[in-house]
Design an enzyme around this catalytic site. Structure first.
Site: not given
Length: 472
Positions: A288, A311
């Site tokens: 993430d 991310h």
């Protein structure tokens, strides 16, 4: 004459006895003085560098920033008030025995002493269940020296119905975690939602039941001031690796987060309601956001960080469930981002309120990133999302020297219909596609081009929006 000589002899004797005690009382005062006002050339240099890009951090870096080498030198030169080794309190360190009670006992002892050091020695593996090292009645400047390895349980019974964190430090002053040790959350049993046994894990436990749906953060700091994390590695976290919530004056350096690219919601570092934060010289690989900056954060400075996979570095999502969110004075610079979903991103939920302002992204190198530059005021991670009129205001956002390669779209500004993005500046942007070229996308974004952009960004509207911005 005899009486006079006797009196002189008595006076000399008294002086001989008193002078050593007098001088010993004077010397420590000078030592303490020098320790607290000393400022190194490296500190001044960093303060000057950060002044232009992070004005609100100037006081922070001047007054509080200390490099890891300087910190270690100070600690080596000053003997600790007391040292507490977990092995002396019953820990086995064999990777099989539950050592939680030993860690609780060593904390109970060290907590009572200012400047104490807890030692988790190298060459041992400690199985520790969910634990909280709690203040506020503990001594200040406690050091948690992590040189060994701490592992989480892979048994569902250890977690009950689910917990928000595994290891927690709460309501402390001057807490430091340092060393070359590892915290291993053994997260694969959580990510797959099915227990699995790995012969390399060193843990034998009942794995017949599924793990709880609530996945814990590996290491969390709450309500603490003057927090330092340096040198350690957190790997395979069930969810977020390192989290700071409601903390003031935080320094993270030489930190490694390591989880697979497909591990869900495993943010590297998560900040919430925290201010005066410096993160640098760290490697963040996760599933993430490498760094996630949430509501209530201000004076955040991130530099010299490697990010990927993951991310990217994100401010948000903010304003979830129609809440108010406030983030200000954030600088992200001298960062390398590779093989991530986004590069640097601001994302706000529809229906929220508040503001994001005073953000600078500078000298960002991207490689194989889907969308290197993004503002998304329509963020929604569900299937049923409808447009809402209210939004978190986004203003004074600066992109300087962003270079590298993208795989999908170089730039994506999707701003609210009712509350446009304002004060967005682009200066020296050079982004090249590794496949087919794509055009930058802008919707309701206002700002100016201060240098060259490759590809050209024609969609950014010049000037300011006529709609007023309401700040926090």
């Amino acid at each position: 004459m005899g009486g006079s000589n006797l009196e002189n002899l008595s006076l000399i004797t008294i002086l001989i006895i008193v002078l050593p005690f007098w001088s010993s009382r004077i010397k420590p005062c000078h030592a303490r003085q020098g320790k607290y006002w000393r400022q190194t050339a490296s500190t001044v240099s960093m303060s000057m560098q950060s002044h232009h890009h992070a004005r609100g951090l100037f006081k922070f870096t001047d007054s509080y920033y200390i490099s890891p080498d300087e910190t270690m030198a100070t600690q080596k030169g000053t003997s600790s008030a007391a040292t507490f080794n977990v092995l002396d309190y019953g820990a086995k360190g064999d990777g099989h025995t539950d050592d939680t009670k030993a860690f609780e006992a060593v904390w109970a002892a060290a907590c009572k002493v200012d400047g104490s050091t807890i030692v988790v020695p190298s060459g041992a593996v400690f199985l520790v269940l969910p634990i909280s090292f709690s203040g506020p009645n503990c001594g200040e400047k406690i050091i948690f020296q992590l040189d060994g390895k701490i592992i989480a349980s892979t048994s569902s019974g250890a977690w009950g119905s689910g917990l928000l964190q595994w290891i927690e430090f709460t309501k402390l002053k001057g807490i430091t975690i340092r060393g070359k040790g590892v915290i291993d959350g053994q997260g694969s049993v959580w990510w797959n939602d099915l227990p699995t046994y790995s012969p390399d894990s060193g843990v034998t436990s009942e794995l017949s039941a599924k793990m709880p749906s609530t996945k814990p953060t590996a290491l969390r700091f709450y309500g603490s001031t003057d927090v330092t994390v340096t040198g350690i590695t957190i790997q395979n976290s069930p969810q977020t690796h390192l989290k700071f919530d409601d903390c003031i004056s935080v320094q993270v350096s030489g930190f490694t987060a390591a989880s697979p690219e497909n591990s869900p919601h495993t943010d590297g570092i998560h900040l919430q309601n925290s201010r005066d934060v410096v993160i640098y010289s760290s490697n963040l690989a996760c599933g993430d956001d490498c760094v996630s900056i949430q509501t209530g954060c201000s004076n955040v400075y991130v530099h010299n960080v490697n990010c990927g996979p993951g991310h990217g570095i994100s401010i948000g999502g903010l304003g979830r469930d129609n809440t108010k969110a406030c983030v200000s004075n954030v600088t992200i610079r001298d960062v390398a981002i590779q093989n991530t979903l986004t590069g640097v991103r601001i994302k706000t939920w529809q229906g929220g309120s508040g503001s994001v302002q005073g953000i600078t992204f500078s000298n960002i190198q991207v490689s194989g990133v889907e969308t290197p530059i993004m503002i998304d005021q329509f963020y929604c991670d569900g299937n049923k999302c409808s447009n809402k009129s209210s939004a978190v205001a986004v203003s004074d956002i600066n992109y300087v020297d962003i270079r590298g390669t993208y795989t999908r779209n170089p730039l994506h500004f999707a701003c609210s219909d009712n509350l446009p993005c304002t004060g967005v500046s682009l200066d020296t942007i050079e982004l090249k596609s590794v496949g087919e070229d794509a055009q930058p996308f802008c919707w309701n974004a206002y700002g100016d081009l201060r240098g060259t952009t490759v590809p050209p960004v024609h969609c950014l509207q010049s000037g300011k929006s006529s709609k007023p911005v309401v700040y926090c």
